[in-house]
Design a protein around this motif. Structure first.
Motif, PDB file in Angstrom:
ATOM      1  N   LEU A   5       0.831  -1.207   0.000  1.00 24.68           N
ATOM      2  CA  LEU A   5       0.000   0.000   0.000  1.00 24.68           C
ATOM      3  C   LEU A   5       0.869   1.262   0.000  1.00 24.68           C
ATOM      4  O   LEU A   5       0.677   2.176  -0.806  1.00 24.68           O
ATOM      5  CB  LEU A   5      -0.893  -0.012   1.248  1.00 24.68           C
ATOM      6  CG  LEU A   5      -1.765   1.213   1.485  1.00 24.68           C
ATOM      7  CD1 LEU A   5      -3.113   1.020   0.830  1.00 24.68           C
ATOM      8  CD2 LEU A   5      -1.951   1.489   2.962  1.00 24.68           C
ATOM      9  N   VAL A   6       1.859   1.291   0.909  1.00 23.62           N
ATOM     10  CA  VAL A   6       2.701   2.483   1.019  1.00 23.62           C
ATOM     11  C   VAL A   6       3.608   2.618  -0.200  1.00 23.62           C
ATOM     12  O   VAL A   6       3.849   3.729  -0.682  1.00 23.62           O
ATOM     13  CB  VAL A   6       3.513   2.436   2.331  1.00 23.62           C
ATOM     14  CG1 VAL A   6       4.521   3.569   2.381  1.00 23.62           C
ATOM     15  CG2 VAL A   6       2.578   2.518   3.517  1.00 23.62           C
ATOM     16  N   TRP A   7       4.065   1.471  -0.725  1.00 19.33           N
ATOM     17  CA  TRP A   7       4.907   1.517  -1.915  1.00 19.33           C
ATOM     18  C   TRP A   7       4.143   2.106  -3.101  1.00 19.33           C
ATOM     19  O   TRP A   7       4.660   2.923  -3.863  1.00 19.33           O
ATOM     20  CB  TRP A   7       5.393   0.095  -2.246  1.00 19.33           C
ATOM     21  CG  TRP A   7       6.312   0.028  -3.413  1.00 19.33           C
ATOM     22  CD1 TRP A   7       7.599   0.471  -3.466  1.00 19.33           C
ATOM     23  CD2 TRP A   7       6.016  -0.502  -4.702  1.00 19.33           C
ATOM     24  NE1 TRP A   7       8.124   0.237  -4.709  1.00 19.33           N
ATOM     25  CE2 TRP A   7       7.182  -0.364  -5.488  1.00 19.33           C
ATOM     26  CE3 TRP A   7       4.881  -1.100  -5.271  1.00 19.33           C
ATOM     27  CZ2 TRP A   7       7.243  -0.791  -6.807  1.00 19.33           C
ATOM     28  CZ3 TRP A   7       4.938  -1.521  -6.584  1.00 19.33           C
ATOM     29  CH2 TRP A   7       6.107  -1.375  -7.349  1.00 19.33           C
ATOM     30  N   LEU A  10      10.561   0.731   3.423  1.00 22.71           N
ATOM     31  CA  LEU A  10      11.138  -0.365   4.181  1.00 22.71           C
ATOM     32  C   LEU A  10      11.568   0.046   5.591  1.00 22.71           C
ATOM     33  O   LEU A  10      11.923  -0.812   6.397  1.00 22.71           O
ATOM     34  CB  LEU A  10      12.338  -0.953   3.432  1.00 22.71           C
ATOM     35  CG  LEU A  10      11.992  -1.691   2.152  1.00 22.71           C
ATOM     36  CD1 LEU A  10      13.245  -2.205   1.478  1.00 22.71           C
ATOM     37  CD2 LEU A  10      11.033  -2.847   2.434  1.00 22.71           C
ATOM     38  N   GLY A  11      11.532   1.348   5.892  1.00 26.98           N
ATOM     39  CA  GLY A  11      11.985   1.819   7.203  1.00 26.98           C
ATOM     40  C   GLY A  11      11.365   1.074   8.377  1.00 26.98           C
ATOM     41  O   GLY A  11      12.074   0.530   9.227  1.00 26.98           O
ATOM     42  N   THR A  16       2.101   8.134  -6.251  1.00 28.42           N
ATOM     43  CA  THR A  16       0.927   8.866  -6.697  1.00 28.42           C
ATOM     44  C   THR A  16       1.087  10.344  -6.349  1.00 28.42           C
ATOM     45  O   THR A  16       2.013  10.736  -5.648  1.00 28.42           O
ATOM     46  CB  THR A  16      -0.329   8.349  -5.988  1.00 28.42           C
ATOM     47  OG1 THR A  16      -0.159   8.545  -4.584  1.00 28.42           O
ATOM     48  CG2 THR A  16      -0.564   6.891  -6.272  1.00 28.42           C
ATOM     49  N   ARG A  17       0.136  11.130  -6.836  1.00 29.93           N
ATOM     50  CA  ARG A  17       0.118  12.545  -6.487  1.00 29.93           C
ATOM     51  C   ARG A  17       0.014  12.696  -4.981  1.00 29.93           C
ATOM     52  O   ARG A  17       0.698  13.501  -4.373  1.00 29.93           O
ATOM     53  CB  ARG A  17      -1.074  13.226  -7.166  1.00 29.93           C
ATOM     54  CG  ARG A  17      -1.272  14.651  -6.660  1.00 29.93           C
ATOM     55  CD  ARG A  17      -2.109  15.461  -7.590  1.00 29.93           C
ATOM     56  NE  ARG A  17      -3.524  15.250  -7.383  1.00 29.93           N
ATOM     57  CZ  ARG A  17      -4.462  16.030  -7.913  1.00 29.93           C
ATOM     58  NH1 ARG A  17      -4.127  17.043  -8.671  1.00 29.93           N
ATOM     59  NH2 ARG A  17      -5.728  15.775  -7.700  1.00 29.93           N
ATOM     60  N   MET A  18      -0.844  11.861  -4.364  1.00 33.40           N
ATOM     61  CA  MET A  18      -1.038  11.942  -2.916  1.00 33.40           C
ATOM     62  C   MET A  18       0.284  11.751  -2.178  1.00 33.40           C
ATOM     63  O   MET A  18       0.596  12.497  -1.253  1.00 33.40           O
ATOM     64  CB  MET A  18      -2.035  10.864  -2.492  1.00 33.40           C
ATOM     65  CG  MET A  18      -2.443  10.932  -1.058  1.00 33.40           C
ATOM     66  SD  MET A  18      -3.767   9.750  -0.729  1.00 33.40           S
ATOM     67  CE  MET A  18      -2.841   8.239  -0.594  1.00 33.40           C
ATOM     68  N   GLY A  19       1.073  10.751  -2.601  1.00 26.14           N
ATOM     69  CA  GLY A  19       2.340  10.480  -1.932  1.00 26.14           C
ATOM     70  C   GLY A  19       3.279  11.669  -1.992  1.00 26.14           C
ATOM     71  O   GLY A  19       3.898  12.043  -0.995  1.00 26.14           O
ATOM     72  N   LEU A  20       3.372  12.289  -3.172  1.00 23.95           N
ATOM     73  CA  LEU A  20       4.263  13.438  -3.324  1.00 23.95           C
ATOM     74  C   LEU A  20       3.733  14.633  -2.520  1.00 23.95           C
ATOM     75  O   LEU A  20       4.500  15.383  -1.923  1.00 23.95           O
ATOM     76  CB  LEU A  20       4.402  13.802  -4.808  1.00 23.95           C
ATOM     77  CG  LEU A  20       5.507  14.808  -5.139  1.00 23.95           C
ATOM     78  CD1 LEU A  20       6.864  14.297  -4.694  1.00 23.95           C
ATOM     79  CD2 LEU A  20       5.533  15.134  -6.616  1.00 23.95           C
TER      80      LEU A  20
END
Lengths: 335, 232
Positions: A187-189, A273-274, A194-198
């Motif tokens: 999910l996080v990857w 991966l943190g 996406t735009r949301m992630g940036l």
């Protein structure tokens, strides 16, 4: 093709088939592990997976969107208590309880989030508001008889049943937590690309600059809060079903908030991966020192403290930050 | 009031704890022109920018853009309407690469990753940062950070671009590079020049650069009373 522009996409870079193959092999190998490891190691693996799920929850809000929460035990506790109470009183399956846990965690997250973010609270102020709300529920759960008060709640073991998420053996929990962790990591990857992630990262780096570039910072903080609270609540439900016992301290306590946030911080906040790396290092360490210093209850906390100081001083971006630096150096030296 | 004006600021005032930062400033902006807003330090230029872009709320007065009232809107809503500002003290997203910084701006008009990346490369090339596109913004030099600030703003596809002291902190050579870049933007859009001077939060002059440069109250604001401009 423009000058200096690489062939592949730089924002939405996927993984090469070699990397997919390695990941596939690791995941496949993990499926045989519970039959080769003794049960106490399987227990440690389950705890690693579980804290990776919750660490990933914290990571979305604290690592990506930059809103440092010091009270994620709030969601963990709400998740654990909601499903447990529904199971104990109404006999409701924890799988359905998990959905309610998730819902209640998200509602609470949106409430606390709106209170803070609406007025632009961030940094230490937001951290303390989260701590305060976690403590409010800590106090309520200590003093309210109907939820077991300070004694906590015992979940009656009704025998192995998938519907009741109860197993005499540890193996099923191993697979439940393994696949939920894989889901959380995936999910996080995906989110990162996406735009949301940036936008999350932009909000973390500079709230005002993000607003000036058309980012609805309030909205994106609330979205991060939703994902974060939901994931952590789910972790709480599984934890309760696995240990069959919850009390106010191990759910809403401050220590639990620290347990949740320390793994992504040490592994590398704001990286996929943190939380996993942090959990791989810290979870076995915590379990072994607990065994080694049984009569000195707080020793593993002292070790946590020492590690945290070291990481903040020498690895401000966590293990992932170190790995990235080494990787770039190697690549430069090679060519 | 006619509603087809581009940007009109009408009798806007803003004070901080009783201290007037902007008092009764009015200005008009026409489509296709570069308006230079100048004034001594502390004149209220940045405050006016903050009022127009929604970072501060005006105590009184009206700000209209294309016939729509801007007072009370959030900065991101104003950005969506087509007004983008840069910051005097640059605010790069330090841990993100130059390209990602610009992509945040590109996402203002599209949600599609491919489209945003394509556009981001185009703009990075336009401002001359393509060699550093994949470096983290924290590794950029001051002039490059100014370029990045401009690039991000351009990426949002603004109808009105507010540049807040793009030249501050640069040496003359670097200043010329930024001026060339602004000229490039002007040529690309076909703009003309006009200057508005504010001093102590009040608008004191408005006109083309030459007239304003010879205006007595402007000379007084910058150089003090009794100063005069040597004319050729």
């Amino acid at each position: 093709m423009r000058e200096h522009q690489p062939q592949e996409s730089c924002l939405g870079r996927g993984l090469s088939w070699q990397k997919w193959l390695i990941i596939g092999l690791i995941v496949a190998a993990l499926h045989f592990l519970p039959w080769t490891f003794p049960p106490q190691y399987v227990h440690i693996m389950i705890m690693i997976f579980l804290f990776t799920i919750m660490g990933q929850g914290w990571n979305i809000l604290g690592g990506y969107a930059g809103q440092f929460s010091f009270g994620h035990s709030l969601f963990f506790g709400l998740g654990a208590y909601t499903s447990t109470l529904m199971f104990v009183h109404w006999g409701l399956s924890p799988w359905i309880g998990m959905v309610f846990s998730c819902f209640i965690g998200i509602m609470m997250g949106l409430f606390v989030g709106y209170l803070s973010f609406r007025f632009g609270l961030s940094g230490p102020f937001f951290a303390l508001i989260m701590l305060a709300f976690a403590e409010v529920f800590h106090m309520i759960s200590i003093s309210w008889k109907a939820v077991g008060a300070a004694l906590g709640l015992l979940i009656p073991l009704k025998g192995t049943s998938i519907a009741l998420m109860q197993f005499v053996d540890k193996k099923p929990f191993y697979f439940i937590t393994l696949w939920m962790m894989i889901g959380a990591l995936y999910l996080v990857w995906r989110m990162e690309k996406t735009r949301m992630g940036l936008y999350f990262l932009a909000v973390r780096e500079d709230n005002d600059a993000a607003e000036a570039l058309g980012v609805n910072t309030l909205k994106y903080k609330m979205v991060a809060m939703t994902l974060s609270a939901g994931l952590t609540s789910i972790g709480g439900t599984i934890y309760a079903q696995y240990l069959l016992y919850i009390d106010p301290d191990i759910t809403f306590g401050v220590m639990n908030s620290i347990e949740i946030l320390i793994r992504p911080i040490i592994g590398g906040p704001g990286t996929v991966l943190g939380p996993l790396l942090g959990s791989l290092v810290l979870t076995p360490l915590a379990e072994f020192t607990r065994l080694a210093f049984q009569s000195y209850g707080g020793v593993y906390l002292m070790i946590y403290g020492a590690i945290l100081v070291g990481v903040i001083m020498f690895l401000p971006d966590g293990i992932m930050g170190l790995a990235k630096r080494v990787f770039y150096k190697m690549r430069k030296e090679v060519g | 009031m006619e509603s087809n004006r581009f940007l009109s600021v009408l009798n806007v005032s803003k004070s901080f704890r009783g201290l007037a930062a902007i008092s009764n400033v009015s200005l008009e902006l026409n489509p296709g022109e570069i308006l230079g807003l100048i004034g001594p330090n502390g004149a209220g230029k940045t405050t006016l920018f903050n009022l127009i872009t929604g970072f501060l709320r005006a105590d009184s007065g009206e700000i209209e853009f294309l016939g729509k009232n801007l007072v009370g809107l959030e900065p991101h809503q104003i950005c969506k309407m087509g007004i983008t500002r840069t910051f005097q003290i640059v605010k790069p997203f330090s841990h993100l690469s130059t390209l990602e910084n610009v992509a945040v701006g590109c996402y203002n008009r599209t949600a599609d990753l491919k489209e945003a990346e394509e556009k981001a490369w185009e703009i990075v090339q336009f401002v001359g940062l393509n060699k550093k596109a994949l470096d983290p913004a924290s590794s950029l030099t001051t002039p490059d950070r100014k370029r990045l600030e401009l690039a991000r703003a351009l990426a949002t596809v603004p109808r009105l671009l507010l540049l807040d002291e793009v030249m501050s902190g640069l040496n003359p050579t670097e200043e010329h590079e930024i001026i060339d870049l602004v000229r490039k933007i002007r040529e690309a859009m076909g703009l003309s020049d006009r200057i508005v001077v504010i001093h102590h939060g009040v608008c004191i002059a408005d006109g083309d650069p030459r007239t304003v440069g010879e205006d007595n109250s402007v000379i007084e604001a910058y150089l003090g009373k009794g100063a005069y401009l040597a004319k050729d």
